[in-house]
Design a protein around this motif. Structure first.
Motif, mmCIF file in Angstrom:
data_model
loop_
_atom_site.group_PDB
_atom_site.id
_atom_site.type_symbol
_atom_site.label_atom_id
_atom_site.label_comp_id
_atom_site.label_asym_id
_atom_site.label_seq_id
_atom_site.Cartn_x
_atom_site.Cartn_y
_atom_site.Cartn_z
ATOM 1 N N LEU A 1 -2.103 -84.391 -34.825
ATOM 2 C CA LEU A 1 -1.040 -85.044 -35.592
ATOM 3 C C LEU A 1 0.295 -84.318 -35.437
ATOM 4 O O LEU A 1 1.359 -84.947 -35.423
ATOM 5 N N TYR A 2 0.241 -82.991 -35.320
ATOM 6 C CA TYR A 2 1.466 -82.210 -35.097
ATOM 7 C C TYR A 2 2.084 -82.566 -33.743
ATOM 8 O O TYR A 2 3.298 -82.789 -33.630
ATOM 9 N N ARG A 3 1.250 -82.654 -32.718
ATOM 10 C CA ARG A 3 1.756 -83.040 -31.396
ATOM 11 C C ARG A 3 2.333 -84.455 -31.426
ATOM 12 O O ARG A 3 3.364 -84.726 -30.812
ATOM 13 N N LYS A 4 1.657 -85.338 -32.133
ATOM 14 C CA LYS A 4 2.146 -86.713 -32.268
ATOM 15 C C LYS A 4 3.546 -86.723 -32.880
ATOM 16 O O LYS A 4 4.455 -87.411 -32.388
ATOM 17 N N LYS A 5 3.731 -85.947 -33.936
ATOM 18 C CA LYS A 5 5.018 -85.885 -34.631
ATOM 19 C C LYS A 5 6.127 -85.383 -33.701
ATOM 20 O O LYS A 5 7.227 -85.944 -33.667
ATOM 21 N N ILE A 6 5.830 -84.340 -32.930
ATOM 22 C CA ILE A 6 6.830 -83.774 -32.019
ATOM 23 C C ILE A 6 7.169 -84.760 -30.904
ATOM 24 O O ILE A 6 8.349 -84.997 -30.593
ATOM 25 N N ILE A 7 6.151 -85.348 -30.299
ATOM 26 C CA ILE A 7 6.375 -86.275 -29.185
ATOM 27 C C ILE A 7 7.166 -87.497 -29.645
ATOM 28 O O ILE A 7 8.106 -87.941 -28.971
ATOM 29 N N GLU A 8 6.819 -88.049 -30.797
ATOM 30 C CA GLU A 8 7.541 -89.218 -31.308
ATOM 31 C C GLU A 8 9.013 -88.898 -31.570
ATOM 32 O O GLU A 8 9.878 -89.765 -31.400
ATOM 33 N N SER A 9 9.295 -87.661 -31.942
ATOM 34 C CA SER A 9 10.672 -87.300 -32.285
ATOM 35 C C SER A 9 11.597 -87.248 -31.067
ATOM 36 O O SER A 9 12.818 -87.320 -31.212
ATOM 37 N N VAL A 10 11.019 -87.116 -29.858
ATOM 38 C CA VAL A 10 11.863 -86.987 -28.654
ATOM 39 C C VAL A 10 11.578 -88.068 -27.612
ATOM 40 O O VAL A 10 12.134 -88.038 -26.518
ATOM 41 N N ALA A 11 10.740 -89.024 -27.965
ATOM 42 C CA ALA A 11 10.305 -90.032 -26.990
ATOM 43 C C ALA A 11 11.462 -90.832 -26.407
ATOM 44 O O ALA A 11 11.407 -91.267 -25.248
ATOM 45 N N ASN A 12 12.529 -91.022 -27.174
ATOM 46 C CA ASN A 12 13.652 -91.849 -26.704
ATOM 47 C C ASN A 12 14.761 -91.034 -26.031
ATOM 48 O O ASN A 12 15.853 -91.542 -25.795
ATOM 49 N N ASP B 1 11.844 -77.242 -35.827
ATOM 50 C CA ASP B 1 11.218 -78.481 -36.282
ATOM 51 C C ASP B 1 11.739 -79.621 -35.418
ATOM 52 O O ASP B 1 12.480 -79.395 -34.449
ATOM 53 N N GLU B 2 11.372 -80.861 -35.767
ATOM 54 C CA GLU B 2 11.763 -82.007 -34.946
ATOM 55 C C GLU B 2 13.281 -82.184 -34.880
ATOM 56 O O GLU B 2 13.829 -82.498 -33.815
ATOM 57 N N ARG B 3 13.961 -82.002 -35.997
ATOM 58 C CA ARG B 3 15.419 -82.168 -36.008
ATOM 59 C C ARG B 3 16.092 -81.126 -35.120
ATOM 60 O O ARG B 3 16.990 -81.447 -34.335
ATOM 61 N N LEU C 1 14.697 -79.577 -32.652
ATOM 62 C CA LEU C 1 14.315 -79.875 -31.270
ATOM 63 C C LEU C 1 15.238 -80.933 -30.670
ATOM 64 O O LEU C 1 15.748 -80.772 -29.553
ATOM 65 N N ARG C 2 15.467 -82.020 -31.390
ATOM 66 C CA ARG C 2 16.352 -83.077 -30.886
ATOM 67 C C ARG C 2 17.764 -82.538 -30.647
ATOM 68 O O ARG C 2 18.390 -82.842 -29.625
ATOM 69 N N HIS C 3 18.242 -81.745 -31.588
ATOM 70 C CA HIS C 3 19.589 -81.174 -31.450
ATOM 71 C C HIS C 3 19.686 -80.305 -30.197
ATOM 72 O O HIS C 3 20.656 -80.419 -29.423
ATOM 73 N N LYS C 4 18.682 -79.463 -29.974
ATOM 74 C CA LYS C 4 18.732 -78.547 -28.828
ATOM 75 C C LYS C 4 18.529 -79.281 -27.507
ATOM 76 O O LYS C 4 19.130 -78.921 -26.491
ATOM 77 N N ILE C 5 17.703 -80.310 -27.509
ATOM 78 C CA ILE C 5 17.542 -81.112 -26.291
ATOM 79 C C ILE C 5 18.874 -81.753 -25.911
ATOM 80 O O ILE C 5 19.311 -81.695 -24.752
ATOM 81 N N GLN C 6 19.537 -82.362 -26.882
ATOM 82 C CA GLN C 6 20.821 -83.012 -26.609
ATOM 83 C C GLN C 6 21.865 -82.003 -26.139
ATOM 84 O O GLN C 6 22.661 -82.282 -25.239
ATOM 85 N N HIS C 7 21.825 -80.803 -26.729
ATOM 86 C CA HIS C 7 22.780 -79.766 -26.317
ATOM 87 C C HIS C 7 22.525 -79.321 -24.883
ATOM 88 O O HIS C 7 23.449 -79.302 -24.054
ATOM 89 N N TYR C 8 21.281 -78.976 -24.572
ATOM 90 C CA TYR C 8 20.997 -78.406 -23.252
ATOM 91 C C TYR C 8 21.002 -79.452 -22.139
ATOM 92 O O TYR C 8 21.268 -79.113 -20.984
#
Length: 386
Positions: A235-246, A336-338, A340-347
């Motif tokens: 479930l933890y992996r599901k949460k992380i993957i869903e947060s960056v799928a788009n 956390d997911e938030r 992660l999304r912020h750092k993905i967008q930055h990098y």
């Protein structure tokens, strides 16, 4: 020179740890005898024949694989020393019935050091994971490989959906609402606090809910713990993957992902660890890491492998990350997911930063974190033990 008798497990990941360790041990001038344990089992008489013919100074194993009671009985009679490197939760493999007289233990996770001593082992040492830079390295990709692997973000890993499916069956089988609420709470706490030990969560939750789960025996309670821990990990992996799928994610893994994510992602087929994974690491702008729950303080092999490829990684946090890499300068983690999304967008928008961090990470790995380094560290200790 030492003569070292080694078991190679049938599962791919364990086998790769053994092969990389063997390669390093040979490079250090040792003579190696490898016994491959096929899934159907290898006759004990054949293993013992090879053991006596080879006459080793030491038996070396990953995760205690191959140390069945009948073999250990012979080893004890021969007074042969055994070295075992646990690269996972040791207590998934240990049995109170198997007592090795001359044994030295290495654990990749400091979390288990004292617990292993409490279990009865006198010589227990920390030995973190590593990489094989002959396999994981910068690679010039063909056009076909670029088309297949290039992406903004990649993740390679098991959905562990089978554990969640087992949990749901167990939940339904229990029937009693109070007991169901208790295991629901255990699952929630482990998912949200994956650095906590499942045994501690289970004990505390049973106390606070005044609900003692019934187990016919030790084997059953251990099975329930593993089920709950791995279901929470799924479930933890599901949460992380869903947060960056788009954000341009390519997900490589088992079919369980399709069920876990309700078919809402384009799943790529599983890829080979040795021949394809290094290419994916090279092709991905960002390699995502989601560490399994059983590693409580240490980092997994992906952190070392991606760095060896001179590629960029975003990993979840583990306490020992900072003792192995310089955080922020050689490796970046998300909270956390938030975050992660912020750092993905930055990098994704700062290729120069990704490149510089990846270059420094590779330098660190080649200097300190290869299997050759680990075998030198381990056998400096083992020689004093022999």
């Amino acid at each position: 020179m030492l003569k070292i008798f080694i078991f190679e497990p049938s599962d791919n990941v364990g086998a790769y740890w053994v092969r990389d360790s063997c390669e390093a041990l040979k490079e250090l001038g040792n003579k190696i005898e490898v016994v491959k344990l096929v899934s159907t089992g290898k006759p004990l008489i054949e293993i013992l024949k090879r053991l006596k013919e080879f006459a080793p100074n030491l038996i070396f194993t990953i995760n205690h694989i191959g140390l069945i009671p009948e073999f250990v009985e012979v080893v004890n009679r021969m007074s042969l020393p055994v070295a075992s490197w646990f690269v996972d939760d040791p207590f998934r493999y240990l049995s109170p019935e198997i007592v090795i007289q001359n044994c030295i233990i290495f654990s990749c996770d400091k979390f288990y050091i004292q617990r292993l001593k409490d279990f009865g082992f006198k010589r227990v040492y920390y030995l973190p994971g590593a990489t094989n830079p002959k396999v994981f390295k910068p690679i010039r990709l063909t056009q076909e490989e670029k088309e297949r692997f290039c992406c903004n973000i990649s993740f390679v890993g098991n959905s562990i959906y089978h554990a969640y499916a087992t949990y749901k069956k167990y939940h339904e089988w229990i029937a009693d609402p109070k007991t169901q609420r208790t295991i629901e709470e255990v699952l929630r706490l482990q998912k949200e606090n994956h650095l906590l030990d499942i045994s501690d969560i289970l004990e505390e939750t049973q106390r606070t809910h005044n609900c003692l789960l019934y187990y016919p025996g030790l084997e059953q309670i251990e099975s329930v713990k593993i089920c709950l821990e791995f279901a929470a990990m799924s479930l933890y992996r599901k949460k992380i993957i869903e947060s960056v799928a788009n954000l341009g994610l390519k997900l490589f893994g088992d079919d369980g992902w399709c069920t876990l994510l309700d078919g809402k992602i384009d799943l790529q087929r599983e890829i080979d660890y040795r021949t394809e994974l290094p290419k994916l690491y090279n092709a991905s702008k960002i390699n995502l890491n989601i560490t399994k729950t059983q590693l409580k303080t240490t980092i997994n092999q992906r952190v070392f492998d991606v760095a060896a490829c001179k590629s960029f990684l975003l990993t979840d946090y583990r306490r020992d990350l900072g003792s192995l890499f310089e955080v922020g300068n050689e490796v970046v983690y998300y909270k956390d997911e938030r975050d992660l999304r912020h750092k993905i967008q930055h990098y994704l928008g700062h290729e120069d930063e990704r490149t510089e961090i990846a270059q420094r990470a590779q330098c660190r790995v080649l200097k300190e974190h290869t299997f050759l380094h680990r075998m030198k560290e381990a056998f400096n200790i083992i020689r004093d033990f022999l």
